[in-house]
Design a protein around this motif. Structure first.
Motif, short mmCIF file in Angstrom:
data_model
loop_
_atom_site.label_atom_id
_atom_site.label_comp_id
_atom_site.label_asym_id
_atom_site.label_seq_id
_atom_site.Cartn_x
_atom_site.Cartn_y
_atom_site.Cartn_z
N ASP A 1 -11.23 10.45 -21.12
CA ASP A 1 -11.59 11.86 -20.91
C ASP A 1 -11.73 12.21 -19.43
OD1 ASP A 1 -11.57 12.44 -23.62
OD2 ASP A 1 -13.67 11.84 -23.87
N GLY A 2 -10.93 11.58 -18.59
CA GLY A 2 -10.94 11.91 -17.17
C GLY A 2 -12.02 11.22 -16.37
N ALA A 3 -12.80 10.34 -16.98
CA ALA A 3 -13.84 9.63 -16.23
C ALA A 3 -13.20 8.66 -15.24
CB ALA A 3 -14.76 8.88 -17.19
N GLN A 4 -13.86 8.48 -14.10
CA GLN A 4 -13.33 7.63 -13.04
C GLN A 4 -14.01 6.26 -13.06
OE1 GLN A 4 -10.77 8.73 -11.27
NE2 GLN A 4 -10.88 10.76 -12.23
N TYR A 5 -13.28 5.28 -12.55
CA TYR A 5 -13.79 3.91 -12.38
C TYR A 5 -14.26 3.28 -13.70
CZ TYR A 5 -13.80 5.48 -7.54
OH TYR A 5 -13.44 6.01 -6.31
N THR A 6 -13.57 3.60 -14.77
CA THR A 6 -13.85 2.94 -16.05
C THR A 6 -13.15 1.57 -16.06
OG1 THR A 6 -11.93 4.00 -17.07
CG2 THR A 6 -14.04 5.15 -17.22
N ALA B 1 6.41 1.45 -2.40
CA ALA B 1 6.34 1.73 -3.84
C ALA B 1 4.91 1.64 -4.35
CB ALA B 1 7.24 0.75 -4.59
N LEU B 2 4.14 0.70 -3.83
CA LEU B 2 2.75 0.56 -4.26
C LEU B 2 1.93 1.78 -3.88
CD1 LEU B 2 0.49 -1.23 -5.46
CD2 LEU B 2 0.13 -2.12 -3.13
N VAL B 3 2.14 2.31 -2.69
CA VAL B 3 1.39 3.48 -2.23
C VAL B 3 1.67 4.68 -3.12
CG1 VAL B 3 1.18 5.15 -0.35
CG2 VAL B 3 1.15 2.71 0.15
N PHE B 4 2.94 4.87 -3.52
CA PHE B 4 3.29 5.99 -4.38
C PHE B 4 2.62 5.90 -5.74
CE2 PHE B 4 6.73 6.95 -1.42
CZ PHE B 4 6.75 8.33 -1.48
N VAL B 5 2.32 4.70 -6.19
CA VAL B 5 1.67 4.53 -7.49
C VAL B 5 0.15 4.62 -7.37
CG1 VAL B 5 1.32 2.91 -9.39
CG2 VAL B 5 3.58 3.19 -8.41
N LEU B 6 -0.40 4.18 -6.26
CA LEU B 6 -1.86 4.18 -6.12
C LEU B 6 -2.42 5.55 -5.76
CD1 LEU B 6 -2.60 0.81 -4.27
CD2 LEU B 6 -2.67 1.31 -6.72
N ILE B 7 -1.68 6.35 -5.01
CA ILE B 7 -2.19 7.65 -4.58
C ILE B 7 -2.56 8.55 -5.77
CG2 ILE B 7 -1.50 9.82 -3.49
CD1 ILE B 7 -0.21 8.26 -1.29
N PRO B 8 -1.72 8.68 -6.82
CA PRO B 8 -2.13 9.53 -7.95
C PRO B 8 -3.36 9.02 -8.69
CG PRO B 8 0.23 9.11 -7.98
CD PRO B 8 -0.35 8.17 -6.99
N LYS B 9 -3.74 7.77 -8.49
CA LYS B 9 -4.90 7.22 -9.17
C LYS B 9 -6.22 7.55 -8.46
CE LYS B 9 -2.74 3.19 -11.42
NZ LYS B 9 -1.35 3.63 -11.35
N LEU B 10 -6.17 8.12 -7.28
CA LEU B 10 -7.38 8.43 -6.53
C LEU B 10 -8.17 9.54 -7.23
CD1 LEU B 10 -5.98 8.40 -2.88
CD2 LEU B 10 -7.22 6.58 -4.06
N PRO B 11 -9.49 9.44 -7.25
CA PRO B 11 -10.29 10.51 -7.88
C PRO B 11 -10.13 11.85 -7.20
CG PRO B 11 -11.60 8.50 -7.53
CD PRO B 11 -10.31 8.30 -6.80
N GLN B 12 -9.83 11.85 -5.89
CA GLN B 12 -9.66 13.11 -5.18
C GLN B 12 -8.46 13.91 -5.67
OE1 GLN B 12 -10.15 10.17 -3.85
NE2 GLN B 12 -12.08 10.30 -2.71
N LEU B 13 -7.50 13.24 -6.30
CA LEU B 13 -6.30 13.92 -6.79
C LEU B 13 -6.32 14.14 -8.30
CD1 LEU B 13 -3.52 12.17 -4.66
CD2 LEU B 13 -4.63 14.37 -4.28
N HIS B 14 -7.49 14.01 -8.89
CA HIS B 14 -7.60 14.25 -10.33
C HIS B 14 -7.34 15.71 -10.63
CE1 HIS B 14 -8.89 13.54 -14.43
NE2 HIS B 14 -9.73 14.55 -14.34
N ARG B 15 -6.38 15.96 -11.51
CA ARG B 15 -5.96 17.30 -11.91
C ARG B 15 -5.32 18.09 -10.76
NH1 ARG B 15 -8.40 20.13 -16.46
NH2 ARG B 15 -9.40 18.67 -17.88
N GLN B 16 -4.93 17.43 -9.71
CA GLN B 16 -4.30 18.11 -8.59
C GLN B 16 -2.79 17.88 -8.63
OE1 GLN B 16 -6.12 20.07 -6.54
NE2 GLN B 16 -7.94 19.50 -7.72
N ARG B 17 -2.04 18.91 -8.26
CA ARG B 17 -0.59 18.82 -8.23
C ARG B 17 -0.10 19.28 -6.86
NH1 ARG B 17 -2.05 16.62 -12.00
NH2 ARG B 17 -1.40 16.80 -14.18
N VAL B 18 0.82 18.52 -6.32
CA VAL B 18 1.42 18.88 -5.03
C VAL B 18 2.77 19.53 -5.32
CG1 VAL B 18 2.25 18.02 -2.82
CG2 VAL B 18 0.26 16.96 -3.90
N ARG B 19 2.88 20.79 -4.94
CA ARG B 19 4.12 21.55 -5.15
C ARG B 19 4.84 21.72 -3.81
NH1 ARG B 19 3.81 21.10 -10.64
NH2 ARG B 19 1.90 22.05 -11.46
N PHE B 20 6.14 21.54 -3.85
CA PHE B 20 6.96 21.70 -2.66
C PHE B 20 7.83 22.93 -2.79
CE2 PHE B 20 6.02 17.18 -2.84
CZ PHE B 20 5.64 16.91 -1.52
#
Length: 232
Positions: free
Chosen positions: A134-139, A173-192
């Motif tokens: 349910d969106g909880a972090q660090y489970t 490749a690792l950075v691209f996978v880890l960045i979306p896992k950060l709590p600061q980007l929860h429910r955030q979308r980057v539009r170009f």
């Protein structure tokens, strides 16, 4: 002897003057835009809690953690069967394939592929990672999904003999996978290159129509036009 000169100006008709609105120029869209998705209303919380989200609940099931290790070992065996395959390229391919599948599964696909109507569309804009717990972090499940790609990256770096080119590919490749896992980007979308205007207009210099009349000019009498009446 005093003289008085009376000058009559033509009357100005202001009734025909129309008010012209200020001209405005719409702002162009931003190149990069970060926006939040999903609705945090009470209705959405109730829709998510109506039924168990089987799309994300499996990550906490028995054997769900072990399946990652099994898939990595199985993929390594399959890649090694390719003729002429070296260990450096093999570990790099396994790492890239796992990270690509992980990103596609947890951070690219949104919504629920089945029985979405049970939750009233509450998960339509959320990725699988955002649906877990349910969106909880660090489970525990999210910590495991964070450790696996890091461990595979370290193993691939070691078995590629710390080749700088392969290291650069693996760490990118690792950075691209880890960045979306950060709590600061929860429910955030980057539009170009978004096309939506900002809604604000930049005012320009107001423009007024011509009144149709010119500024009156006073004509001075010439020497031939001076008569005796001018001295009375």
């Amino acid at each position: 002897m005093s003289r008085s000169t009376t000058i009559k100006l033509p009357a100005l008709d202001l009734s025909s003057t129309k008010s012209v609105p200020l001209r405005s120029r719409a702002r162009s869209g931003s190149i990069v835009k970060v926006e939040e998705v999903g609705d945090r209303s009470i209705d959405e919380v109730l829709d998510r809690g109506a039924y168990v989200n089987i799309n994300a609940d499996w990550v906490n099931a028995k054997g769900a953690w072990l399946i990652h290790v099994v898939l990595i070992i199985l993929g390594k065996i399959i890649v090694d069967t390719i003729p002429g395959m070296t260990q450096q390229i093999s570990w790099t391919l396994v790492n890239l394939l796992y990270l690509a599948l992980s990103y596609l599964m947890f951070h690219w696909v949104t919504g629920i592929p089945f029985e979405n109507d049970l939750h009233g569309g509450a998960y339509d804009d959320l990725t699988l990672w955002e649906q877990i717990d349910d969106g909880a972090q660090y489970t525990p499940a999210k910590k495991w999904l964070l450790i696996v790609p890091i461990g595979l990256f370290l193993a691939s770096t070691h078995y590629t003999n710390y080749n700088p080119w392969l290291f650069a590919i693996n760490v990118t490749a690792l950075v691209f996978v880890l960045i979306p896992k950060l709590p600061q980007l929860h429910r955030q979308r980057v539009r170009f290159m978004t096309d939506n205007a900002s809604g604000m207009a930049t005012p320009l210099t107001p423009s007024f129509p011509n009144s149709g009349r010119s500024t009156p000019s006073i004509e001075k009498p010439g020497p031939d036009d001076i008569t005796e009446a001018h001295f009375q």
